[in-house]
Enzyme design. Structure first.
Site, PDB file in Angstrom:
ATOM      1  N   HIS A 124      73.990  47.985  52.289  1.00 39.31           N
ATOM      2  CA  HIS A 124      73.005  48.665  52.812  1.00 39.31           C
ATOM      3  C   HIS A 124      73.539  49.776  53.586  1.00 39.31           C
ATOM      4  CE1 HIS A 124      68.741  48.704  54.468  1.00 39.31           C
ATOM      5  NE2 HIS A 124      69.341  49.266  55.384  1.00 39.31           N
ATOM      6  N   ALA A 125      73.019  51.078  53.528  1.00 39.07           N
ATOM      7  CA  ALA A 125      73.416  52.264  53.929  1.00 39.07           C
ATOM      8  C   ALA A 125      73.320  52.271  55.395  1.00 39.07           C
ATOM      9  CB  ALA A 125      72.350  53.417  53.171  1.00 39.07           C
TER      10      ALA A 125
ATOM     11  N   HIS B 139      68.508  60.638  54.916  1.00 38.18           N
ATOM     12  CA  HIS B 139      68.084  59.977  56.144  1.00 38.18           C
ATOM     13  C   HIS B 139      69.425  59.327  56.869  1.00 38.18           C
ATOM     14  CE1 HIS B 139      66.329  56.316  58.233  1.00 38.18           C
ATOM     15  NE2 HIS B 139      67.512  55.911  57.842  1.00 38.18           N
ATOM     16  N   GLU B 140      70.404  59.215  55.976  1.00 36.59           N
ATOM     17  CA  GLU B 140      71.714  58.685  56.917  1.00 36.59           C
ATOM     18  C   GLU B 140      72.333  60.039  57.421  1.00 36.59           C
ATOM     19  OE1 GLU B 140      71.010  55.156  55.800  1.00 36.59           O
ATOM     20  OE2 GLU B 140      72.241  55.926  57.565  1.00 36.59           O
TER      21      GLU B 140
ATOM     22  N   HIS C 238      71.031  60.926  60.726  1.00 33.96           N
ATOM     23  CA  HIS C 238      71.707  60.144  61.828  1.00 33.96           C
ATOM     24  C   HIS C 238      72.852  60.900  62.506  1.00 33.96           C
ATOM     25  CE1 HIS C 238      69.115  56.509  61.887  1.00 33.96           C
ATOM     26  NE2 HIS C 238      69.534  56.160  60.507  1.00 33.96           N
TER      27      HIS C 238
ATOM     28  N   GLU D  65      65.696  57.122  63.562  1.00 33.35           N
ATOM     29  CA  GLU D  65      65.414  56.863  62.155  1.00 33.35           C
ATOM     30  C   GLU D  65      64.641  58.073  61.415  1.00 33.35           C
ATOM     31  OE1 GLU D  65      67.679  53.711  62.413  1.00 33.35           O
ATOM     32  OE2 GLU D  65      66.960  54.713  60.652  1.00 33.35           O
TER      33      GLU D  65
ATOM     34  N   HIS E 232      67.925  43.722  57.605  1.00 34.39           N
ATOM     35  CA  HIS E 232      67.968  43.854  59.039  1.00 34.39           C
ATOM     36  C   HIS E 232      67.564  42.463  59.695  1.00 34.39           C
ATOM     37  CE1 HIS E 232      67.015  47.592  56.876  1.00 34.39           C
ATOM     38  NE2 HIS E 232      67.168  48.213  58.100  1.00 34.39           N
TER      39      HIS E 232
ATOM     40  N   TYR F 197      61.614  51.702  62.523  1.00 30.43           N
ATOM     41  CA  TYR F 197      61.081  52.393  61.145  1.00 30.43           C
ATOM     42  C   TYR F 197      59.796  52.633  61.020  1.00 30.43           C
ATOM     43  CZ  TYR F 197      65.795  50.784  59.964  1.00 30.43           C
ATOM     44  OH  TYR F 197      67.323  50.663  60.083  1.00 30.43           O
TER      45      TYR F 197
HETATM   46  C1  LIG Z   1      63.232  51.477  55.989  1.00 30.74           C
HETATM   47  C2  LIG Z   1      64.758  50.876  56.141  1.00 30.74           C
HETATM   48  N1  LIG Z   1      65.578  51.781  56.217  1.00 30.74           N
HETATM   49  C3  LIG Z   1      67.028  51.822  56.582  1.00 30.74           C
HETATM   50  O1  LIG Z   1      67.482  50.808  56.842  1.00 30.74           O
HETATM   51  O2  LIG Z   1      67.633  52.807  56.702  1.00 30.74           O
HETATM   52  C4  LIG Z   1      64.964  49.878  55.093  1.00 30.74           C
HETATM   53  O3  LIG Z   1      65.992  50.111  54.112  1.00 30.74           O
HETATM   54  O4  LIG Z   1      64.504  48.621  55.123  1.00 30.74           O
HETATM   55 ZN   LIG Z   2      68.445  54.713  59.556  1.00 30.64          ZN
END
Ligand SMILES: C[C@H](NC(=O)O)C(=O)O
Ligand SMILES: [Zn+2]
Length: 541
Positions: free
Chosen positions: A262-263, A292-293, A296, A320, A422, A432
């Site tokens: 998971h990124a 997205h990353e 951060h 986020e 998560h 999110y």
């Molecule tokens: C929206 C959320 N984004 C993330 O973790 O970067 C996900 O992937 O479930």
């Molecule tokens: Zn994120």
């Protein structure tokens, strides 16, 4: 009971900044637990996370078990390309067998210890501890209110997509009045339906806004994807990635070792070492994830010289939203054409609707999922969802908010929340939902600064066409907010950029308004039933 350090009676201090630093520093979190309980909680979370990171499933139809599939990229590729409902059902069920079902026995103790830590921090439960950073005492009702503002738009997308899936799969698989079977939506958790764009978009003959093939034809590599992302940030007069970023990040899935794919983005708090870990495939979705990353990392860079206690997002939703806000510009056909990933696109009404639909399959579709993930966990931490109903309460929320159903009946032997990173990684999720709302507030404000949106005449320059690329004006305004870190309450940071002091769904609704109008007409034309009903039993206790 944790003893207040009488050495620093900080709550009596006058200087607001010193007082704020002490207040933030005084939060111990799980460190408030006695040593043995903290060790146990850490062991449980790392056990859940490493089980998830190692999870694989048997290949569909494969009975000599010689090939197993990982979530990234194998299972995601199947969810992207397969229309074999039995193969889709296989990967959906097997992923849950390999993750949630195995994680269920650990979850109750995780909940108990998390609540114990929260109480030692003077919160009634871990739900209250998790939402403390939003600094309002009616946060949860505010989230419900935001969802109710967006729900009409979601119902239109849901009804349209259900009909398109009905046309493809037929009445034996899906009805036109019921919930949508979860395995048909192109995503393991039905959290975004963008993989359905290809065969469900409103005007199929108009250009396809999916540059994956161009990326492959131009020999894009994961590293090039991140270099192109970096160039967008520097075009705004924001910071480039430091050399250590390129040396120490993991941008591709390593061979022969387990990794939680998971990124994620990492700040090592030495004002120099910042890294991304991402199992990147060369495709458009991963190109957007890279932004997205990197959002951060950009936030880390902008606040890296603040006192360490302020090196955080103004609230967790801000963190986020940074990369996603940039990605709203990157994704536009105009921008993709500019960087050579799309041929000249037709600027027609139909092309606009197709584009808004594709973005809507991600951003609007996500919102009920982004909300229910912590609705479920808040109920668990508050004892409203007890262990004997973990899974059926999860499906009550998925049915009620997302309008989906499982491909096979579920029971309390299953633990479908544990099929999502998560949940096993102990990462709160309302951040999110908050991000998907505030990123449109940020986007609208930045587009104004880039002179690509006029709030007095919002349709003169449609917000969804705005691309802030190379706008120093927009970049400097963004930078001013990012540099604050968590040194000021998030209302002040929000106001600095947008002039508003609270979350507001209107920029999102304005952005998607042309699509909303189109969907209302289309669903009326085909007589779609808005919403869903079923007499099928989804989950057995
Ligand atoms: C929206 C959320 N984004 C993330 O973790 O970067 C996900 O992937 O479930
Ligand atoms: Zn994120």
């Amino acid at each position: 009971m944790w003893v207040e350090t009488v050495k620093y009676p900080w709550s009596t201090y006058k200087d607001p900044d010193i007082k704020r630093q002490f207040k933030l520093m005084s939060v111990l979190g799980t460190d408030a637990l006695p040593e043995d309980k903290l060790k146990k909680l850490d062991e449980i979370v790392s056990a859940m996370e490493s089980l998830y990171g190692r999870a694989t499933i048997p290949e569909y139809g494969d009975n000599n078990l010689n090939r197993t599939l990982s979530l990234e990229p194998d299972i995601n590729d199947i969810l992207d390309k397969s229309t074999d409902v039995n193969e889709l059902k296989h990967v959906w069920v097997q992923w849950r067998e390999a993750t949630g079902k195995k994680i269920r026995p650990m979850y109750a103790e995780y909940v108990k210890l998390s609540n114990e830590a929260a109480r030692l921090n003077n919160y009634t439960d871990n739900a209250e501890f998790w939402i403390r950073g939003y600094d309002v005492d009616d946060f949860r009702p505010r989230m419900e209110h935001l969802w109710n503002q967006i729900k009409p738009l979601y119902l239109q997308i849901h009804a349209y997509v259900r009909r398109k899936l009905w046309e493809l799969y037929g009445s034996s698989v899906i009805t036109r009045r019921g919930p949508i079977p979860a395995h048909l939506l192109g995503d393991m958790w039905a959290q975004s339906w963008e993989r359905l764009d290809d065969f469900t978009r409103p005007y199929p003959t108009i250009d396809d806004v999916n540059p994956t093939s161009a990326m492959i034809n131009q020999n894009y590599t994961p590293k090039k994807m991140f270099k192109v992302a970096e160039e967008f940030f520097t075009s705004l007069n924001l910071s480039a990635m430091p050399q250590t970023f390129w040396e120490k990040s993991i941008l591709e899935k390593p061979n022969g070792r387990d990794l939680v794919c998971h990124a994620s983005a990492w700040d090592f708090y030495d004002s120099n070492d910042f890294r991304i870990k991402q199992c990147t495939s060369v495709n458009f979705m991963d190109f957007i994830t890279a932004h997205h990353e990197m959002g951060h990392i950009q936030y880390f860079l902008q606040y890296k010289d603040l006192p360490f206690i302020y090196r955080d997002g103004a609230n967790e939703g801000f963190h986020e939203a940074i990369g996603d806000t940039i990605a709203l510009s990157v994704s536009t056909p105009k921008h993709l054409h500019k960087i050579g990933l799309l041929p000249k696109t037709s600027r027609t009404y139909e092309a606009d609707i197709n584009y808004l639909y594709k973005i809507g399959l991600d951003k609007v579709v996500f919102l009920p999922f982004g909300y229910l993930m912590d609705l479920w966990r808040w109920n668990v931490f508050k004892g409203l969802t007890t262990e004997d109903q973990y899974n059926c309460d999860w499906w009550k929320l998925k049915y009620s908010y997302q309008g989906i159903e499982p491909p096979v009946t579920r029971t309390e032997n299953d633990f479908d929340p544990g099929s999502k990173y998560h949940i096993v990684g102990n990462v709160p999720y309302i951040r999110y939902f908050v991000s998907y709302i505030v990123q449109f507030q940020f986007h609208q404000a930045l587009c104004e600064k880039a002179d690509q949106f006029d709030p007095k005449n919002p349709t003169s320059k449609p917000l969804h066409e705005c691309d802030i690329y190379q706008s120093k004006n927009a970049g400097n305004a963004f930078k001013d907010m990012l540099k604050l870190g968590s040194s000021k309450p998030w209302f002040d940071a929000m106001e600095l950029l947008t002039g508003q002091r609270e979350m507001d769904a209107r920029p999102l609704l304005n952005y998607f308004n042309p699509l909303y109008e189109w969907l209302k007409n289309e669903n009326k034309r085909t007589g779609e039933h808005l919403g869903w009903e079923t007499n099928k039993k989804i989950c057995f206790k």
